[in-house]
Design a protein around this motif. Structure first.
Motif: not given
Ligand SMILES: Cc1cc2nc3c(=O)[nH]c(=O)nc-3n(C[C@H](O)[C@H](O)[C@H](O)COP(=O)(O)OP(=O)(O)OC[C@H]3O[C@@H](n4cnc5c(N)ncnc54)[C@H](O)[C@@H]3O)c2cc1C
Length: 405
Positions: A110-119
């Motif tokens: 299960v991949l649930a690594l969220g997100s990062r800010p997108n610049d």
């Protein structure tokens, strides 16, 4: 813990202990009661779960960073093997996560690594602006705001004082609005405690689109804008940032927006690790999934939360990166993993929208629920209630399964 022992045929590995991944682990624990042969492993770089929705309060000093970090050991039953390590890559063919603690094999991942800010590749933004995507990020914002106010108090020139004590927030989505509102309410008090004129600090919210809280009803947007204006936040719409320089944010029309602290809350994207993995990517690098939330052409991998690119058939749009969506997706993934074990058919994911609530400042908020728009104290209380209920659920879900009862 060394992870190299992992990888037995019965291994379910959940990567990420955020809203989606933790929910999968908690809900699956009870469902595995009759499957002692299945090993359930949860992997995260931190040994705590972060209540991300409360980060604007940490960034404005109204909540301690540690108060939004819940130790995972308080939530996980012994049935779940927790591995604290950095995930560095994927061996898709060999079905292994590549981690700092060694490879971890999966039968189902299960991949649930969220997100990062997108610049959005805006020059200088990643280096010059702070963000609010973790408790540590939020702590840094609070430290920067405190220092800027100290520097302003030490400056003699009122113009310089104003510039140093101005916080510029880029991005007028829910995160930007919450942060701007919290700060606007707290800054005059901070100024007073430093013998600085309380009207010296300022907050500006810069939004590239025509309105804040894009995608919300005009009523909700209007009410939020009105509260922000009441708090003294200067909202600038149709103001796209072209570059972040040492002087400030340079807009596409050439204007320079000056301040003492710059925070970017303008959007998210998938972590680079996933973007480089070879998994099918959709908008902003989010992973494309089928109706059961399995990666296209990789039925052994489920995706849930911000990382999953899920189109809502009712609107034709990809679901937004929200905790509410992450929890519902986590629920479906847990059910489908259990269904696979029981030889039952998989369940297609359907999003049941519970509404949208945004706090604006420390006492007011706006909410769109069941077609009704409300604002003020009630909406803020609603936001508090949602966060309280979430905290209760994660500490009480341990081993609880309403379906099995
Ligand atoms: C400031 C802010 C306020 C928000 N407010 C709201 C709100 O009010 N309501 C709402 O519905 N949504 C809100 N959101 C959105 C919501 O927080 C996200 O949609 C939600 O966190 C997504 O859950 P997730 O499980 O996909 O990811 P996350 O909760 O981010 O969890 C991802 C997990 O993966 C781990 N991880 C990532 N990469 C690695 C790696 N390489 N190795 C090991 N571990 C790793 C992280 O440590 C983390 O524990 C807000 C977001 C922000 C930033």
């Amino acid at each position: 813990m060394n992870a190299s022992t992992a990888g037995s045929g019965g291994q379910i590995v959940v990567a990420g202990a955020g809203y989606a991944g933790l929910h999968v682990a908690l809900r699956l624990t009870a469902k595995l009661r009759n499957h002692p042969e299945v090993e359930l492993t949860l992997v995260d770089r931190h040994d705590y779960h972060q209540v991300v929705t409360e980060l604007p309060r940490v960034a404005s000093g109204t909540r301690a960073a540690d108060a939004v970090r819940i130790p995972l050991q308080e939530m996980l039953a012994t049935r779940v093997r927790f591995v604290q390590t950095e995930i560095n890559g994927f061996d898709l063919a060999g079905r292994r996560l590549l981690t700092g603690a060694g490879p971890i094999g999966w039968r189902r991942l299960v991949l649930a690594l969220g997100s990062r800010p997108n610049d959005f590749a805006i020059p200088g933004l990643a280096e010059r602006a702070l963000s609010v995507y973790s408790a540590s990020d939020a702590e840094q914002v609070w430290a920067a705001v405190s220092k800027a106010l100290d520097d302003a108090a030490a400056a003699a020139d009122p113009v310089r004082q104003r510039r140093l004590a101005t916080v510029i927030v880029g991005g007028g989505g829910a995160t930007g609005v919450e942060l701007a509102g919290e700060l606007a309410e707290i800054l005059p008090e901070m100024a007073r405690s430093r013998s600085l004129a309380p009207d010296r600090p300022a907050v500006q919210l810069i939004e590239a689109g025509p309105a804040i809280l894009a995608g919300s009803s005009p009523q909700l947007t209007g009410k939020a804008a009105s509260i922000l204006s009441d708090l003294g936040v200067q909202v600038r719409t149709n103001a796209a940032i072209a570059a972040a320089t040492e002087e400030g944010f340079r807009l596409t029309d050439g204007q320079l927006v000056e301040g003492g602290v710059f925070v970017w809350a303008g959007g998210v994207k998938a972590p680079e690790l996933v973007a480089d993995s070879g998994l099918p990517a959709g908008h902003n690098g989010r992973v494309k999934v089928d109706q059961y939330l399995r990666v296209l052409d990789h039925p052994d991998i489920y995706v849930a939360g911000d990382l999953a690119s899920v189109t809502d058939p009712r609107t034709g749009h990809v679901l937004p990166p929200l905790a509410q969506v992450a929890l519902e997706e986590g629920e479906t993934v847990a059910r489908n993993l259990a269904a696979e074990l029981q030889g039952k058919p998989l369940e297609a994911f359907t999003f049941h929208d519970k509404g949208f609530v945004v706090s604006v400042g420390t006492r007011r908020g706006v909410a769109d629920i069941a077609g009704l728009t409300t604002s003020g104290r009630l909406a803020h209380l609603l936001k508090d209630a949602i966060e309280w209920e979430y905290r209760q659920s994660v500490t009480h879900l341990r081993g609880w399964d309403p379906v099995a009862r």
